[in-house]
Design an enzyme around this catalytic site. Structure first.
Site, PDB file in Angstrom:
ATOM      1  N   HIS A 129       0.805  -1.229   0.000  1.00 14.35           N
ATOM      2  CA  HIS A 129       0.000   0.000   0.000  1.00 14.35           C
ATOM      3  C   HIS A 129       0.831   1.268   0.000  1.00 14.35           C
ATOM      4  O   HIS A 129       0.278   2.365  -0.063  1.00 14.35           O
ATOM      5  CB  HIS A 129      -0.933   0.052   1.217  1.00 14.35           C
ATOM      6  CG  HIS A 129      -0.205   0.313   2.499  1.00 14.35           C
ATOM      7  ND1 HIS A 129       0.402  -0.656   3.223  1.00 14.35           N
ATOM      8  CD2 HIS A 129       0.045   1.469   3.167  1.00 14.35           C
ATOM      9  CE1 HIS A 129       0.972  -0.131   4.292  1.00 14.35           C
ATOM     10  NE2 HIS A 129       0.774   1.160   4.276  1.00 14.35           N
TER      11      HIS A 129
HETATM   12  C1  UD1 Z   1      -2.263   5.752   5.223  1.00 16.44           C
HETATM   13  C2  UD1 Z   1      -0.998   6.383   5.796  1.00 16.44           C
HETATM   14  C3  UD1 Z   1       0.135   5.380   5.770  1.00 16.44           C
HETATM   15  C4  UD1 Z   1      -0.268   4.090   6.475  1.00 16.44           C
HETATM   16  C5  UD1 Z   1      -1.561   3.564   5.878  1.00 16.44           C
HETATM   17  C6  UD1 Z   1      -2.021   2.357   6.664  1.00 16.44           C
HETATM   18  C7  UD1 Z   1      -0.693   8.806   5.391  1.00 16.44           C
HETATM   19  C8  UD1 Z   1      -0.029   9.827   4.551  1.00 16.44           C
HETATM   20  N1  UD1 Z   1      -0.577   7.541   4.973  1.00 16.44           N
HETATM   21  O1  UD1 Z   1      -2.012   5.455   3.863  1.00 16.44           O
HETATM   22  O2  UD1 Z   1       1.252   5.914   6.455  1.00 16.44           O
HETATM   23  O3  UD1 Z   1       0.763   3.148   6.314  1.00 16.44           O
HETATM   24  O4  UD1 Z   1      -2.576   4.578   5.963  1.00 16.44           O
HETATM   25  O5  UD1 Z   1      -2.922   1.582   5.948  1.00 16.44           O
HETATM   26  O6  UD1 Z   1      -1.287   9.135   6.388  1.00 16.44           O
HETATM   27  N2  UD1 Z   1      -9.350   4.481   0.966  1.00 16.44           N
HETATM   28  C9  UD1 Z   1     -10.575   3.856   0.908  1.00 16.44           C
HETATM   29  N3  UD1 Z   1     -11.189   3.510   2.085  1.00 16.44           N
HETATM   30  C10 UD1 Z   1     -10.651   3.760   3.308  1.00 16.44           C
HETATM   31  C11 UD1 Z   1      -9.402   4.401   3.349  1.00 16.44           C
HETATM   32  C12 UD1 Z   1      -8.768   4.749   2.177  1.00 16.44           C
HETATM   33  O7  UD1 Z   1     -11.114   3.602  -0.172  1.00 16.44           O
HETATM   34  O8  UD1 Z   1     -11.275   3.410   4.338  1.00 16.44           O
HETATM   35  C13 UD1 Z   1      -8.669   4.808  -0.308  1.00 16.44           C
HETATM   36  C14 UD1 Z   1      -9.019   6.190  -0.844  1.00 16.44           C
HETATM   37  O9  UD1 Z   1      -9.038   6.112  -2.226  1.00 16.44           O
HETATM   38  C15 UD1 Z   1      -7.828   7.027  -0.419  1.00 16.44           C
HETATM   39  C16 UD1 Z   1      -6.682   6.020  -0.483  1.00 16.44           C
HETATM   40  O10 UD1 Z   1      -7.268   4.780  -0.093  1.00 16.44           O
HETATM   41  O11 UD1 Z   1      -7.604   8.131  -1.233  1.00 16.44           O
HETATM   42  C17 UD1 Z   1      -5.522   6.350   0.415  1.00 16.44           C
HETATM   43  O12 UD1 Z   1      -5.960   6.520   1.769  1.00 16.44           O
HETATM   44  P1  UD1 Z   1      -5.115   7.427   2.804  1.00 16.44           P
HETATM   45  O13 UD1 Z   1      -5.636   7.279   4.162  1.00 16.44           O
HETATM   46  O14 UD1 Z   1      -4.985   8.810   2.275  1.00 16.44           O
HETATM   47  O15 UD1 Z   1      -3.674   6.822   2.710  1.00 16.44           O
HETATM   48  P2  UD1 Z   1      -3.202   5.309   2.851  1.00 16.44           P
HETATM   49  O16 UD1 Z   1      -2.575   4.934   1.559  1.00 16.44           O
HETATM   50  O17 UD1 Z   1      -4.293   4.481   3.396  1.00 16.44           O
HETATM   51  N1  UDP Z   2      -3.615  -5.703   8.866  1.00 14.99           N
HETATM   52  C1  UDP Z   2      -4.899  -6.252   8.993  1.00 14.99           C
HETATM   53  N2  UDP Z   2      -5.543  -6.663   7.856  1.00 14.99           N
HETATM   54  C2  UDP Z   2      -4.989  -6.572   6.606  1.00 14.99           C
HETATM   55  C3  UDP Z   2      -3.687  -6.025   6.497  1.00 14.99           C
HETATM   56  C4  UDP Z   2      -3.036  -5.588   7.640  1.00 14.99           C
HETATM   57  O1  UDP Z   2      -5.417  -6.360  10.107  1.00 14.99           O
HETATM   58  O2  UDP Z   2      -5.637  -6.971   5.635  1.00 14.99           O
HETATM   59  C5  UDP Z   2      -2.953  -5.197  10.069  1.00 14.99           C
HETATM   60  C6  UDP Z   2      -1.574  -5.765  10.327  1.00 14.99           C
HETATM   61  O3  UDP Z   2      -1.657  -6.904  11.168  1.00 14.99           O
HETATM   62  C7  UDP Z   2      -0.845  -4.619  11.015  1.00 14.99           C
HETATM   63  C8  UDP Z   2      -1.512  -3.384  10.445  1.00 14.99           C
HETATM   64  O4  UDP Z   2      -2.743  -3.810   9.881  1.00 14.99           O
HETATM   65  O5  UDP Z   2      -1.080  -4.632  12.428  1.00 14.99           O
HETATM   66  C9  UDP Z   2      -0.618  -2.786   9.395  1.00 14.99           C
HETATM   67  O6  UDP Z   2      -1.297  -1.790   8.747  1.00 14.99           O
HETATM   68  P1  UDP Z   2      -0.806  -1.211   7.357  1.00 14.99           P
HETATM   69  O7  UDP Z   2       0.051  -2.194   6.664  1.00 14.99           O
HETATM   70  O8  UDP Z   2      -2.019  -0.724   6.671  1.00 14.99           O
HETATM   71  O9  UDP Z   2       0.009   0.086   7.792  1.00 14.99           O
HETATM   72  P2  UDP Z   2       1.531   0.371   8.208  1.00 14.99           P
HETATM   73  O10 UDP Z   2       1.901  -0.558   9.301  1.00 14.99           O
HETATM   74  O11 UDP Z   2       2.368   0.199   6.974  1.00 14.99           O
HETATM   75  O12 UDP Z   2       1.511   1.798   8.609  1.00 14.99           O
END
Ligand code: UD1
Ligand code: UDP
Length: 358
Positions: A203
């Protein structure tokens, strides 16, 4: 002590779960969800299965560009902090929710406390690096998962308020590992057997927003001898579809694409996997805790100790490198103990209590 905890993204619900539990025994907690993640599979499922209390506020900010999202969080949170007048604002990790709350707290009265302080990728192009450096430099209390994280802070001139607590995600994994083995039916549901599949998650913006990198990862995963189970983050689903790569994975016989799964199912998948390929921060550590070999689909990591220990390898996003790493079966070295002993939440609450008494 009155603590206002701010969460918003999937990993923050998991990190907050052991801390909130310990905190609520002796202190008042006000829980704020920024709404950064909002799908049931990215948010609601964690509150339900980890019995995290319903947030007192959901700011409903949703998705957006960095500036708009962060600004909207700040505007909405500022009113809550003014009304609630907490002693401490507690933030987790390195997302936009973390930075927004840090900036609000720094400009108002409460102290700012940061869980996962002192981590660095040294890659300033990464939005999370900006978020974590700025948050650390605004913080009054800094909870570092390791001695080396505390040393990093010291090297940046931050010495006051730092405690080495260990990693709250170790606490979280220890709490659910047995329950996941007993209660999760995900392996049966997906027709998988322990030790006979690869788990994948992707991601990171650097991978999803770069067609070459995303393509390299897709080809690398498609080349796996073992089946690959891939819970797809919504950001990645969008990027795979936009770049025409979704069908390549969907058509690959060895790849099983699924929606993001809840924490019990994820821990079960990670526990049973032969290895994991991921660009997640949290998953690299959880793999180590669950004795699962990890390939990190990035060029650098904040969790360098897992690489030094020989349990994690940085493979980047090149298809040939991923294919080679998936096939590597050199025995793994003995595991050192990293990131504490599973009582990080207790140590964090002890440090907060000490702050409250001072
Ligand atoms: C965010 C964090 C990242 C973290 C990740 C965990 C920032 C800059 N990034 O990235 O550090 O590792 O969360 O998963 O804060 N979207 C949905 N549904 C949701 C959430 C997101 O469809 O419930 C889609 C939307 O299109 C959105 C995109 O995902 O634009 C990105 O979501 P966003 O929260 O901005 O960043 P992440 O890539 O999730
Ligand atoms: N995780 C989860 N379901 C998924 C993928 C990840 O519960 O389908 C959990 C995972 O065990 C970890 C956390 O989400 O605790 C990691 O989140 P993510 O990879 O989105 O973010 P990051 O750690 O890179 O910020």
């Amino acid at each position: 002590l009155k603590v206002l905890s701010v969460v918003g993204a999937r990993p923050q619900f998991i990190k907050a779960f052991p801390v909130s539990d310990a905190l609520r025994r002796d202190h008042d907690e006000v829980l704020v969800h920024t709404g950064q993640h909002y799908d049931e599979s990215m948010s609601g499922v964690f509150f339900d299965e980890l019995a995290i209390p319903e947030p007192d506020y959901n700011l409903g900010v949703g998705s957006g560009g960095h500036a708009a999202q962060t600004a909207e969080m700040m505007t909405r949170l500022d009113g809550v902090v003014a009304d609630e007048a907490p002693d401490v604002v507690l933030v987790y990790g390195d997302t936009n929710s973390t930075l927004a709350a840090a900036l609000v707290a720094a400009k108002r009265d409460p102290a700012l406390a940061h869980v996962e302080a002192g981590l660095r990728s040294h890659n300033w192009a990464m939005p999370e690096e900006v978020n974590r450096v700025l948050t650390d430099h605004c913080s009054d209390l800094l909870f570092a998962p390791s001695e080396s994280a505390a040393e990093t802070l010291a090297a940046e001139g931050i010495r006051n308020g730092v405690s080495v607590t260990g990693d709250v995600q170790y606490d979280a994994v220890l709490r659910v590992r047995e329950a996941a083995r007993e209660r999760s039916s995900i392996l049966d549901d997906l027709d998988l057997r322990d030790g006979e599949y690869v788990l994948a998650t992707v991601h990171r913006a650097a991978n999803t927003d770069d067609r070459d990198r995303l393509g390299g990862i897709v080809e690398g995963l498609a080349s796996s001898e073992l089946p690959v189970v891939f819970p797809v983050h919504p950001r990645t689903e969008g990027a795979l579809e936009a770049s025409g790569l979704w069908s390549r994975l969907a058509d690959a016989e060895n790849v099983v694409l699924v929606e993001p799964v809840g924490y019990l199912d994820f821990v079960r998948l990670l526990d049973g996997a032969e290895r994991v390929a991921t660009d997640s921060g949290g998953v690299q550590k959880e793999a180590f805790y669950l004795d699962t070999r990890c390939l990190t689909l990035r060029d650098e990591t904040e969790w360098t100790e897992t690489v030094d220990a020989g349990w994690n390898v940085l493979v980047g996003a090149d298809a040939a490198a991923i294919r080679a790493a998936l096939a590597d079966d050199d025995p793994l070295p003995e595991k050192p103990s990293l990131y504490g002993d599973g009582s990080a939440a207790e140590r964090i609450v002890a440090a907060l209590s000490e702050y409250g008494d001072a």
